[in-house]
Scaffold this motif. Structure first.
Motif, PDB file in Angstrom:
ATOM      1  N   SER A 126      37.089  35.216  45.577  1.00  0.00           N
ATOM      2  CA  SER A 126      37.402  36.427  44.823  1.00  0.00           C
ATOM      3  C   SER A 126      36.283  36.767  43.837  1.00  0.00           C
ATOM      4  O   SER A 126      35.391  35.948  43.564  1.00  0.00           O
ATOM      5  N   TRP A 127      36.358  38.006  43.274  1.00  0.00           N
ATOM      6  CA  TRP A 127      35.361  38.430  42.291  1.00  0.00           C
ATOM      7  C   TRP A 127      35.348  37.460  41.110  1.00  0.00           C
ATOM      8  O   TRP A 127      34.267  37.049  40.668  1.00  0.00           O
ATOM      9  N   GLU A 143      36.321  34.315  40.947  1.00  0.00           N
ATOM     10  CA  GLU A 143      35.804  33.005  41.343  1.00  0.00           C
ATOM     11  C   GLU A 143      34.286  33.015  41.428  1.00  0.00           C
ATOM     12  O   GLU A 143      33.629  32.016  41.086  1.00  0.00           O
ATOM     13  N   ARG A 144      33.717  34.141  41.815  1.00  0.00           N
ATOM     14  CA  ARG A 144      32.245  34.223  41.874  1.00  0.00           C
ATOM     15  C   ARG A 144      31.638  34.181  40.473  1.00  0.00           C
ATOM     16  O   ARG A 144      30.495  33.745  40.298  1.00  0.00           O
ATOM     17  N   TRP A 185      30.341  45.149  39.045  1.00  0.00           N
ATOM     18  CA  TRP A 185      31.507  45.572  39.827  1.00  0.00           C
ATOM     19  C   TRP A 185      31.353  47.049  40.182  1.00  0.00           C
ATOM     20  O   TRP A 185      30.506  47.752  39.619  1.00  0.00           O
ATOM     21  N   LEU A 208      40.903  43.464  36.015  1.00  0.00           N
ATOM     22  CA  LEU A 208      40.641  42.995  37.377  1.00  0.00           C
ATOM     23  C   LEU A 208      39.564  43.882  37.977  1.00  0.00           C
ATOM     24  O   LEU A 208      39.595  45.112  37.799  1.00  0.00           O
ATOM     25  N   ASP A 238      36.777  44.799  41.412  1.00  0.00           N
ATOM     26  CA  ASP A 238      36.501  44.773  42.850  1.00  0.00           C
ATOM     27  C   ASP A 238      37.709  44.304  43.648  1.00  0.00           C
ATOM     28  O   ASP A 238      38.810  44.800  43.410  1.00  0.00           O
ATOM     29  N   GLU A 239      37.529  43.336  44.573  1.00  0.00           N
ATOM     30  CA  GLU A 239      38.646  42.990  45.453  1.00  0.00           C
ATOM     31  C   GLU A 239      39.831  42.397  44.714  1.00  0.00           C
ATOM     32  O   GLU A 239      40.970  42.483  45.179  1.00  0.00           O
ATOM     33  N   ASP A 240      39.602  41.831  43.521  1.00  0.00           N
ATOM     34  CA  ASP A 240      40.725  41.303  42.739  1.00  0.00           C
ATOM     35  C   ASP A 240      41.688  42.422  42.328  1.00  0.00           C
ATOM     36  O   ASP A 240      42.890  42.197  42.166  1.00  0.00           O
ATOM     37  N   ASP A 250      42.518  45.005  44.041  1.00  0.00           N
ATOM     38  CA  ASP A 250      43.272  45.610  45.147  1.00  0.00           C
ATOM     39  C   ASP A 250      44.734  45.190  45.154  1.00  0.00           C
ATOM     40  O   ASP A 250      45.597  45.920  45.646  1.00  0.00           O
TER      41      ASP A 250
END
Length: 297
Positions: free
Chosen positions: A2-3, A5-6, A107, A127, A129-131, A133
């Motif tokens: 996830s964003w 985690e990165r 982001w 939250l 980017d993909e987080d 969603d």
């Protein structure tokens, strides 16, 4: 991965969250959200946004939507914004956030959850980017505490009941000659003094007036705009003691005036007096009885 985690990459999660909170504060996102949320009331809403290129390597952030639902205790969504300035101001703060984070945790889209409880404490849930969603309004905590009195269902019912009577009080208030030179409230009496008579040597400092009008009144409340503090001066409040059991509440000028009008209507007053107290801009509201054009001598 996830964003979020990165962004961690071996660091403590709390340290990463603290960094993101500093980004939000530095860009003024928290302050813009507070203004959007209004001065009082329970709040729970989400702001959906995305970054858009505008040329020259620059980006701007657009607000896609604000997602909210009313809460059972009152409040929830942001209040109306008659000026239309608050959402653009938030977009500007998010644009600054995008520029600040572009050198690190960059982001392209995101969601900000905002929650405020009855004591005015706020929490942000960002939250990106993909987080973002999977963000859902029901994933935000329900703010604890009772709703603000002016946003409770009981107040909405009172407003519906007394709205026409409030309009009558407002219209009669407009008939009061507004250019008084001096006013006093002494227990249940309001005196308005107009047009001072030039003093003569035998007056010994006792001011005389060409027009002096006296009314029966009942003090309702004081309001200090600088602190947005409305304080009751009477136990005879709309609805009895509910929803106004506490001695004071946070309110802006529009809410304070609406509540004072309702209180005057509730007491069967003819019109509403508003006078300034001292040099701090504090106001006194009083329900006034009798013909607004004449007074009682």
């Amino acid at each position: 991965m996830s964003w979020f985690e990165r962004q961690v990459q071996g660091r403590a999660e709390q340290d990463v969250l603290a960094d993101h909170a500093r980004y939000l504060r530095a860009a003024g996102v928290d302050r813009a959200l507070d203004k959007l949320a209004g001065p009082y009331g329970l709040r729970r809403f989400m702001v959906v946004f995305c970054a858009r290129p505008v040329g020259g390597g620059r980006h701007t952030v657009d607000i896609v939507e604000i997602v909210a639902m009313p809460l059972a205790a009152g409040g929830g969504p942001p209040p109306p914004d008659p000026s239309g300035d608050l959402v653009p101001a938030l977009a500007g703060a998010l644009t600054r956030l995008y520029a600040n984070m572009a050198v690190g945790p960059d982001w392209t889209r995101g969601v900000l959850g905002y929650v405020r409880d009855s004591r005015g404490r706020t929490r942000l849930f960002p939250l990106f980017d993909e987080d973002s969603d999977a963000a859902r309004l029901d994933g935000l905590p329900v703010p604890p505490g009772p709703g603000h009195p002016l946003e409770q269902p009981a107040y909405a019912r009172l407003l519906a009941t007394w709205e026409s009577r409030m309009a009558q009080v407002h219209n009669r208030t407009a008939r009061v000659r507004p250019d008084w030179d001096l006013w006093t409230v002494d227990d249940d009496a309001l005196t308005l003094c107009y047009d001072p008579v030039p003093e003569t040597p035998d007056q010994q400092g006792a001011q005389q007036w060409k027009d002096r009008r006296r009314f029966r009144c009942h003090p309702l409340a004081s309001f200090l705009p600088a602190r947005q503090r409305f304080r009751w001066q009477t136990d005879r409040r709309p609805g009895g003691t509910q929803p106004f059991a506490q001695a004071d509440l946070v309110a802006d000028w529009a809410a304070a005036h609406e509540l004072a009008l309702m209180s005057a209507a509730w007491l069967g007053a003819a019109w509403l007096f508003t006078g300034e107290i001292g040099d701090r801009g504090e106001l006194l509201y009083a329900a006034v009885f009798g013909d607004p054009a004449l007074g009682q001598g």
